[in-house]
Enzyme design. Structure first.
Site, PDB file in Angstrom:
ATOM      1  N   GLU A  87      33.948  94.787 -15.862  1.00 37.27           N
ATOM      2  CA  GLU A  87      35.318  94.889 -15.378  1.00 37.27           C
ATOM      3  C   GLU A  87      36.394  94.610 -16.428  1.00 37.27           C
ATOM      4  O   GLU A  87      37.471  95.207 -16.365  1.00 37.27           O
ATOM      5  CB  GLU A  87      35.511  93.894 -14.214  1.00 37.27           C
ATOM      6  N   SER A 454      14.868  70.095  45.908  1.00 40.70           N
ATOM      7  CA  SER A 454      14.058  68.871  45.873  1.00 40.70           C
ATOM      8  C   SER A 454      14.011  68.209  44.501  1.00 40.70           C
ATOM      9  O   SER A 454      13.578  67.062  44.393  1.00 40.70           O
ATOM     10  CB  SER A 454      12.630  69.177  46.330  1.00 40.70           C
TER      11      SER A 454
END
Length: 777
Positions: A87, A454
């Protein structure tokens, strides 16, 4: 002649001054509208927050951008040199704009225009930082001028190292990754410190066009671009000729980073995500790189979700085949537009199309173009001829049994949840809220409010034991009709099976899940006491004061009920479910900690001494340790002699309770070992009956059993610890009295030591009756 030269000089000077003035005017005009760049001094890019399991493995992350921030000093020279070569090779020498690069680009672009080739740019890394942080991606002279001005200014404020640090952590490198550290893991499953030049060069090749040069999409083009970067590295003398030749001949070897069981933890992680965002805010969670430690144990999580899925499939197959997903006429492009049917990979099902059917075999083809067969004997649960259930072109789910012999699958209509907890801390070790998170994100473990039936009864019996009852207290099991109020009809509770058994011990009432005995105990205790007790345990929030609450008619979640069961093992203490252990910021500072226990005098204990650390907690004592052990003993009896007896063949020390609501709408099993509490729920999202005989023992208990069978070893299921003030006596389980020498049946029962004497008063029933604690109806 002299005058002509003079005029030319004046003209040139005027042009120079005019040009300088114009440039100054342009720079001044652009400079006034430039964004503030000084924040870059302290800027930190958005970093994903990480979620870790109890044993330190990465489970998931929360991120708007997939990024791991790495300071400049931790970035390897190979990575830095590769990006500079790709770059901006003059980065450390130019003032922000590379004049040589600009001139070179101008000259090259003249020929590029003439030959209709793409124009090349001359942006430096500093200019790219200016564009990425402060400007837009607009392609215009306007932006380029602003970019250049900002580049000069940034260079005056920031060091070269800081600029490069920002760039290497901010850039997009494809596959949803931002920054070199995240990209290194995504493409190579390596930290950047372990990258060689050919790998670093591939990363440096990506910023130019991340999608175009993505090696997962176009490996040849990615290799071409990588080799250009390697050539630049060679020309810039970062690598020698021998290495250059070696690197360009290397194949690109990719390895995606695998997240551990991410799909299997989706329900758990989503609950954490919502909780943390609610506590700390979206931006902090998604941008500030938090480390979130959780109690989840991945091995248990995997077993838990497999057990849940197996149980739901088993129930679903009892209800028969419902038909294919779809039918497609075009057998060639049949797998287009099927995304809505796709499930988690961990379910291990494939989508397939039916190609041919005969009497005993179905020929199929999967999405992966694998041809296979389904044998009639492997789908006997359907109980129909093959040509009655499928036809050519049907889209179905299949699972590969072996050697491309498949079995037919269908997505269960019912759903459920499973929770695994540490009873001594409340830490949630595993949790799943459904069969498939992709098909439904609704969490049946934490969001579904359902009647426990239950499964709530043990808390009525625990309250009774706290109020003078004993395990051998006799309670009448007989018909009962009760008024519920002026606006409500008479209530006539019944036992499952509609039978009555006369006077029975408290133990037998819970082991056999007798409704009428439970209601009588509740009448004696009083509704207000029961409601307050259930609220303090965190089971219900604001339940109605109706006697039916004793049979589990109010609504709660699986996580709340499982958490309440922890009190039976830990000595009667209240623990709250913990799904987050600790949260730390990106610098390691703890900002949230769920560990409230303290180590007493730990700083005074030497590793050479024989003293052990003593952990002190501040958990609320809900009922006595003696009651907790009595309840554990009774719930062990439920497994040995009652509704949980299908677990007996595991030969482990287990306790637990089934739960089934009216019409078999919701089914439960909450059980435990000496170290774990496991809660299971099965039901429909739109409540309806699961079918005749589909009770907690038939639908939920097998899921618990599968989990325990695969997760709990014999040495991990030790006998339950007996509380200090408990004495044991041999009694007759039917009468509740001391077992005589000729008794055919007897059990060892746990009683609390009375404060007035050390011997158990064996005529407990009469004592309670005389003191008006026990009432018969």
């Amino acid at each position: 002649m002299h005058r002509i030269i003079k005029n030319i000089l004046i003209l040139l000077l005027s042009f120079g001054l005019l040009s300088a003035f114009t440039i100054m005017a342009v720079l001044w005009a652009f400079s006034n509208n430039l964004p503030d760049y000084k924040f870059l001094k302290s800027y930190k890019p958005a970093v994903s927050s990480k979620v870790y399991s109890g044993d330190g493995e990465l489970v998931n992350d929360f991120s708007s951008e997939k990024r791991i921030f790495v300071p400049y000093n931790a970035i390897s020279k190979k990575v830095i040199n590769s990006f500079l070569s790709a770059e901006d090779k003059n980065f450390f020498s130019h003032p922000g704009v590379d004049a040589k690069g600009v001139l070179r680009a101008i000259v090259n672009n003249i020929s590029n225009v003439a030959s209709s080739r793409r124009l090349e740019g001359a942006s430096t890394i500093t200019q790219q930082v200016a564009k990425n942080f402060l400007l837009t991606n607009e392609v215009s002279l306007n932006r380029k001028i602003k970019e250049a001005i900002l580049a000069f200014r940034i260079e005056r404020v920031l060091s070269k190292k800081r600029i490069l640090e920002l760039y290497l952590n901010q850039i997009y490198l494809g596959e949803g990754t931002y920054g070199v550290a995240s990209a290194s893991l995504e493409y190579f499953d390596k930290p950047i410190s372990q990258l060689d030049y050919d790998e670093a060069a591939l990363l440096a090749a990506l910023p130019k066009a991340p999608s175009r040069y993505n090696p997962y999409k176009n490996i040849e083009l990615a290799k071409f671009r990588r080799n250009l970067v390697l050539k630049n590295l060679f020309e810039n003398k970062y690598i020698n000729e021998k290495n250059y030749i070696e690197f360009i001949n290397n194949k690109i070897s990719l390895k995606k980073r695998k997240k551990a069981f991410t799909e299997d933890t989706s329900y758990y992680v989503e609950d954490i995500r919502k909780d943390v965002v609610n506590k700390l805010g979206f931006d902090k969670v998604y941008k500030q790189g938090l480390n979130i430690s959780t109690p989840i144990i991945l091995d248990l999580q995997k077993i838990a979700i497999k057990s849940l899925r197996k149980g739901l499939i088993s129930y679903d197959q009892r209800k028969g085949w419902r038909g294919p997903l779809s039918n497609i006429k075009n057998l060639n492009n049949w797998n287009d537009k099927l995304d809505k049917y796709r499930l988690e990979k961990s379910i291990n099902w494939d989508l397939a199309i039916v190609k041919k059917i005969d009497k005993f075999i179905i020929e199929i083809e999967t999405e992966k173009k694998i041809k296979g067969i389904i044998k009639y004997k492997d789908i006997s649960w359907i109980k129909k001829e093959l040509n009655e259930i499928l036809k050519t072109g049907d889209i179905i789910y299949v699972e590969n049994l072996k050697n491309n012999v498949f079995v037919l699958r269908q997505l269960p209509e019912v759903n459920g949840g499973i929770v695994v907890m540490d009873p001594f801390t409340g830490r949630v070790l595993a949790l799943s809220g459904g069969f498939s998170f992709k098909k439904s994100e609704f969490n049946r473990a934490t969001q579904a409010l359902r009647q426990p039936g239950s499964a709530f009864k043990p808390f009525i019996y625990a309250l009774a034991l706290e109020n003078g009852y004993t395990p051998s207290t006799l309670i009448l099991d007989a018909p009962l009709v009760l008024a519920q109020g002026s606006d409500l009809k008479m209530w006539k509770p019944e036992n499952y099976g509609k039978k009555f058994y006369g006077p029975s011990t408290l133990r037998m009432g819970l082991e056999k899940s007798r409704n009428l005995m439970t209601v009588r105990i509740a009448q004696d205790l009083g509704l207000k006491k029961i409601v307050n007790f259930s609220k303090q345990l965190g089971i219900y929030d604001n339940p109605e004061e109706l006697l039916s609450i004793s049979l589990g008619s109010a609504e709660t979640t699986l996580l709340k009920l499982t958490s309440a069961y922890c009190s039976f093992i830990n000595g009667g203490k209240l623990v709250k479910p913990i799904m987050i252990d600790r949260i730390q910021d990106s610098e390691g500072n703890t900002i949230f900690n769920n560990e409230k226990r303290k180590c007493v005098n730990c700083e005074q204990i030497s590793f050479l001494s024989k003293n052990y650390p003593e952990i002190e907690d501040n958990f609320l004592q809900m009922f006595s340790p003696e009651t907790a052990y009595q309840m554990t003993s009774i719930l062990e009896g439920t497994v040995q002699n009652g509704t949980g007896r299908k677990l007996k063949d595991l030969n482990l020390d287990l306790a637990g309770k089934t739960g089934t609501t009216n019409g078999n709408t919701d089914t439960w099993f909450i059980g435990f070992t000496s170290k774990l509490v496991i809660g299971v729920y099965v039901g429909s999202d739109n409540p309806k009956s699961l079918g005749k005989n589909e009770t907690g023992a038939k639908t939920a208990l097998p899921i618990f059993k599968t989990f325990v069978k695969n997760a709990v070893k014999k040495e991990d299921a030790r006998p339950f610890k007996v509380a200090d003030n408990i004495i044991m006596r041999v009694i007759d389980p039917i009468t509740g009295k001391k077992a005589g020498t000729g008794s055919k049946t007897s059990i060892i029962e746990a009683y609390k030591k009375l404060p007035t004497d050390n011997m158990l008063n064996l005529d407990i029933t009469n004592r309670l009756k005389n003191n008006n604690i026990l009432k018969f109806y």
